[in-house]
Write an enzyme that holds these catalytic residues in place. Structure first.
Site, PDB file in Angstrom:
ATOM      1  N   ARG A   1      60.058 -17.453  69.814  1.00 23.35           N
ATOM      2  CA  ARG A   1      58.901 -18.319  69.995  1.00 23.35           C
ATOM      3  C   ARG A   1      59.425 -19.750  70.082  1.00 23.35           C
ATOM      4  NH1 ARG A   1      55.336 -20.710  65.328  1.00 23.35           N
ATOM      5  NH2 ARG A   1      53.659 -21.662  66.514  1.00 23.35           N
TER       6      ARG A   1
ATOM      7  N   GLY B   1      47.291 -23.237  60.541  1.00 27.21           N
ATOM      8  CA  GLY B   1      46.926 -24.056  61.704  1.00 27.21           C
ATOM      9  C   GLY B   1      45.713 -23.412  62.367  1.00 27.21           C
TER      10      GLY B   1
ATOM     11  N   HIS C   1      49.478 -22.285  69.924  1.00 18.66           N
ATOM     12  CA  HIS C   1      49.002 -20.935  69.565  1.00 18.66           C
ATOM     13  C   HIS C   1      48.730 -20.091  70.821  1.00 18.66           C
ATOM     14  CE1 HIS C   1      47.126 -22.845  65.689  1.00 18.66           C
ATOM     15  NE2 HIS C   1      48.347 -22.420  65.440  1.00 18.66           N
TER      16      HIS C   1
ATOM     17  N   ASN D   1      60.513 -15.986  65.182  1.00 17.18           N
ATOM     18  CA  ASN D   1      59.363 -16.893  65.249  1.00 17.18           C
ATOM     19  C   ASN D   1      59.549 -17.957  64.159  1.00 17.18           C
ATOM     20  OD1 ASN D   1      56.855 -18.089  65.064  1.00 17.18           O
ATOM     21  ND2 ASN D   1      55.695 -16.182  65.055  1.00 17.18           N
TER      22      ASN D   1
ATOM     23  N   ASP E   1      44.395 -23.327  50.692  1.00 23.17           N
ATOM     24  CA  ASP E   1      44.270 -21.892  50.944  1.00 23.17           C
ATOM     25  C   ASP E   1      42.803 -21.500  50.763  1.00 23.17           C
ATOM     26  OD1 ASP E   1      44.204 -18.997  50.550  1.00 23.17           O
ATOM     27  OD2 ASP E   1      46.393 -19.149  50.498  1.00 23.17           O
TER      28      ASP E   1
ATOM     29  N   ARG F   1      46.100 -30.284  58.055  1.00 25.88           N
ATOM     30  CA  ARG F   1      45.983 -31.206  59.201  1.00 25.88           C
ATOM     31  C   ARG F   1      44.527 -31.574  59.437  1.00 25.88           C
ATOM     32  NH1 ARG F   1      49.219 -27.625  63.412  1.00 25.88           N
ATOM     33  NH2 ARG F   1      49.674 -26.224  61.680  1.00 25.88           N
TER      34      ARG F   1
ATOM     35  N   GLY G   1      44.089 -20.032  60.987  1.00 27.24           N
ATOM     36  CA  GLY G   1      45.114 -19.684  59.998  1.00 27.24           C
ATOM     37  C   GLY G   1      45.383 -20.936  59.199  1.00 27.24           C
TER      38      GLY G   1
ATOM     39  N   ARG H   1      41.329 -18.822  50.155  1.00 26.60           N
ATOM     40  CA  ARG H   1      41.021 -17.969  48.995  1.00 26.60           C
ATOM     41  C   ARG H   1      40.782 -18.827  47.759  1.00 26.60           C
ATOM     42  NH1 ARG H   1      46.112 -14.380  50.676  1.00 26.60           N
ATOM     43  NH2 ARG H   1      46.713 -16.476  51.231  1.00 26.60           N
TER      44      ARG H   1
ATOM     45  N   GLU I   1      51.556 -11.952  67.163  1.00 30.17           N
ATOM     46  CA  GLU I   1      52.395 -12.788  68.034  1.00 30.17           C
ATOM     47  C   GLU I   1      53.751 -12.135  68.288  1.00 30.17           C
ATOM     48  OE1 GLU I   1      51.635 -16.274  65.455  1.00 30.17           O
ATOM     49  OE2 GLU I   1      51.503 -17.394  67.313  1.00 30.17           O
TER      50      GLU I   1
HETATM   51  P1  AMP Z   1      48.125 -17.657  58.902  1.00 30.58           P
HETATM   52  O1  AMP Z   1      48.596 -19.047  59.214  1.00 30.58           O
HETATM   53  O2  AMP Z   1      47.485 -16.966  60.052  1.00 30.58           O
HETATM   54  O3  AMP Z   1      49.185 -16.814  58.215  1.00 30.58           O
HETATM   55  O4  AMP Z   1      46.942 -17.836  57.813  1.00 30.58           O
HETATM   56  C1  AMP Z   1      47.196 -18.312  56.510  1.00 30.58           C
HETATM   57  C2  AMP Z   1      45.898 -18.707  55.846  1.00 30.58           C
HETATM   58  O5  AMP Z   1      44.953 -17.628  55.911  1.00 30.58           O
HETATM   59  C3  AMP Z   1      46.030 -19.005  54.373  1.00 30.58           C
HETATM   60  O6  AMP Z   1      46.409 -20.339  54.136  1.00 30.58           O
HETATM   61  C4  AMP Z   1      44.630 -18.721  53.841  1.00 30.58           C
HETATM   62  O7  AMP Z   1      43.840 -19.895  53.924  1.00 30.58           O
HETATM   63  C5  AMP Z   1      44.065 -17.712  54.816  1.00 30.58           C
HETATM   64  N1  AMP Z   1      43.915 -16.372  54.211  1.00 30.58           N
HETATM   65  C6  AMP Z   1      44.839 -15.409  54.076  1.00 30.58           C
HETATM   66  N2  AMP Z   1      44.313 -14.323  53.465  1.00 30.58           N
HETATM   67  C7  AMP Z   1      43.021 -14.606  53.209  1.00 30.58           C
HETATM   68  C8  AMP Z   1      41.925 -13.908  52.597  1.00 30.58           C
HETATM   69  N3  AMP Z   1      42.066 -12.663  52.131  1.00 30.58           N
HETATM   70  N4  AMP Z   1      40.738 -14.539  52.524  1.00 30.58           N
HETATM   71  C9  AMP Z   1      40.572 -15.786  53.012  1.00 30.58           C
HETATM   72  N5  AMP Z   1      41.554 -16.498  53.593  1.00 30.58           N
HETATM   73  C10 AMP Z   1      42.761 -15.924  53.695  1.00 30.58           C
END
Ligand code: AMP
Length: 400
Positions: free
Chosen positions: A95, A216, A184, A7, A286, A245, A214, A288, A388
């Site tokens: 992917r 994205g 997605h 992926n 992010d 974005r 996420g 968090r 995925e």
């Molecule tokens: P993904 O693209 O699905 O891997 O999601 C990544 C994003 O998820 C990160 O940039 C964070 O903004 C968010 N994320 C990951 N862990 C946490 C958490 N424990 N609490 C809040 N947001 C999170």
């Protein structure tokens, strides 16, 4: 059958080796920061057993080809590796981000299919070349294994013309295939099917809004198991507010910035894709970090959270109108699975439409599927971890 899943993103490669006899994960890894001065390669071997082994390597990964070779090297390590004989690999699932209008389902990769994927590169210049590199290396390293392409756009090929057309001169579609494709797809399809299974229904019996939040972000209206509309468009920029974005903006922004701010197309494109979204509004991408900043009184961080969750709510309303009846809303991906505040704010004020979240249950992180709505909610709200890699592996097995 053992299936290797590749992926690739624009600067990373996730890889996973699964034993499809019981869908257990034999190895799971990530090559990050490809092309940057220092890359990072992580690989967990046998994560589903007690004999787990984690390997971390920090070194420059100049390109995707190098990253792929490194990943296979780790998986085949003489002492610790999980691939003892490459001929054991029954299939490699890839992917592929953009399948254009050509690909409606997972496809066995032949020379003709490769040529067709190559033609879609202008539609996904950051992603499809990386996916093609992965395919070329896998073909060389696993010459006996069938290679299967699973397209991010495929699930959305059921979107009807009134939802995929932009109101532009028709020849833009005829000559250049300018339209909504959506992305997605593997994740939206996976969580929609999981949701149906958890509700004890067939996918064809349900209308579901799937919310993938996420780095994205996108939302899909799934009617009777099929995607009928989605927020990402010709490229993965439209719709919801994402990490970097912008999501929806007035398309006249290009002319405005070019005329007034001395920016050319590349600069504007870069800004909308890499410097906007949550990062653009508050400097942090992010979620968090954004919550931490809000705790310290950062007003811009609060604004970023408000803009993202308002946009989510607005699209939930739009997709309720598109679907007519909604049985469930599903949150998934990094933010959707982990962030109770974003989930709560994304459905806030929708009680009159029969959408009521249980704040106590919602306070948890979603490590396995969780029903988040209260008993008196007409629409069920679910948190369902996306997977995925498993979805790609299942489709690869089906094709093979
Ligand atoms: P993904 O693209 O699905 O891997 O999601 C990544 C994003 O998820 C990160 O940039 C964070 O903004 C968010 N994320 C990951 N862990 C946490 C958490 N424990 N609490 C809040 N947001 C999170």
């Amino acid at each position: 059958m053992k299936v290797l899943v590749i992926n690739s993103g624009s600067s990373s490669i996730k890889f996973q080796l699964l034993d499809m006899a019981d869908e257990s994960v034999l190895a799971s890894g990530l090559v990050e920061r490809i092309g940057e001065p220092e890359g990072l390669i992580k690989c967990e071997l046998r994560p589903d057993t007690d004999g787990e082994e984690v390997i971390k390597i920090q070194e420059k990964v100049p390109d995707h080809e190098h990253g792929m070779r490194k990943a296979v090297e780790l998986l085949s390590d003489k002492d610790k590796g999980v691939i003892t004989d490459r001929a054991d690999i029954g299939a490699v699932g890839h992917r592929v981000v953009h399948g254009g209008e050509e690909f409606h389902q997972p496809t066995l990769i032949t020379d003709e299919v490769l040529a067709a994927i190559l033609k879609t590169v202008p539609l996904a210049p950051l992603h499809n070349p990386a996916n093609l590199d992965g395919i070329m290396v896998a073909r060389e390293l696993f010459p006996e294994a069938p290679q299967v392409a699973v397209f991010d756009t495929a699930f959305h090929q059921s979107i009807p013309p009134h939802a995929y057309h932009y109101a532009l001169p028709y020849e833009m579609y005829e000559k250049h295939r300018v339209r909504r494709y959506g992305f997605h797809g593997t994740s939206h399809m996976f969580v929609a099917r999981e949701c149906a299974r958890l509700m004890g229904k067939k996918p064809e019996e349900l209308n579901i809004i799937t919310v993938h939040l996420g780095n994205g972000c996108s939302m899909t209206a799934v009617k009777n198991g099929k995607s009928i509309d989605t927020t990402l468009g010709l490229t993965p920029l439209e719709g919801l507010v994402m990490g970097t974005r912008s999501g929806d903006v007035d398309p006249a922004i290009y002319a405005f910035l070019a005329r007034n701010c001395d920016m050319d197309i590349d600069a504007i494109d870069n800004m909308l894709n890499k410097e906007s979204g949550l990062k653009g509004l508050c400097g942090l991408n992010d979620m968090r970090d954004i919550h931490e900043a809000i705790e310290k009184g950062d007003e811009k961080a609060k604004l970023a959270l408000d803009v993202q969750t308002y946009r989510n709510r607005k699209y939930i309303g739009a997709y309720m109108a598109a679907l007519g009846r909604v049985d469930a809303i599903v949150f998934t991906a990094g933010i959707g699975e982990n962030d109770d505040i974003v989930r709560e704010k994304s459905v806030e004020g929708l009680e009159a439409f029969g959408i009521v979240i249980d704040k106590e249950v919602n306070a948890q992180r979603v490590k396995k599927p969780l029903l988040l709505s209260s008993k008196d909610s007409a629409v069920q709200i679910w948190g369902i971890p996306t997977n995925e890699e498993l979805a790609i592996a299942r489709q690869a097995v089906e094709i093979v």
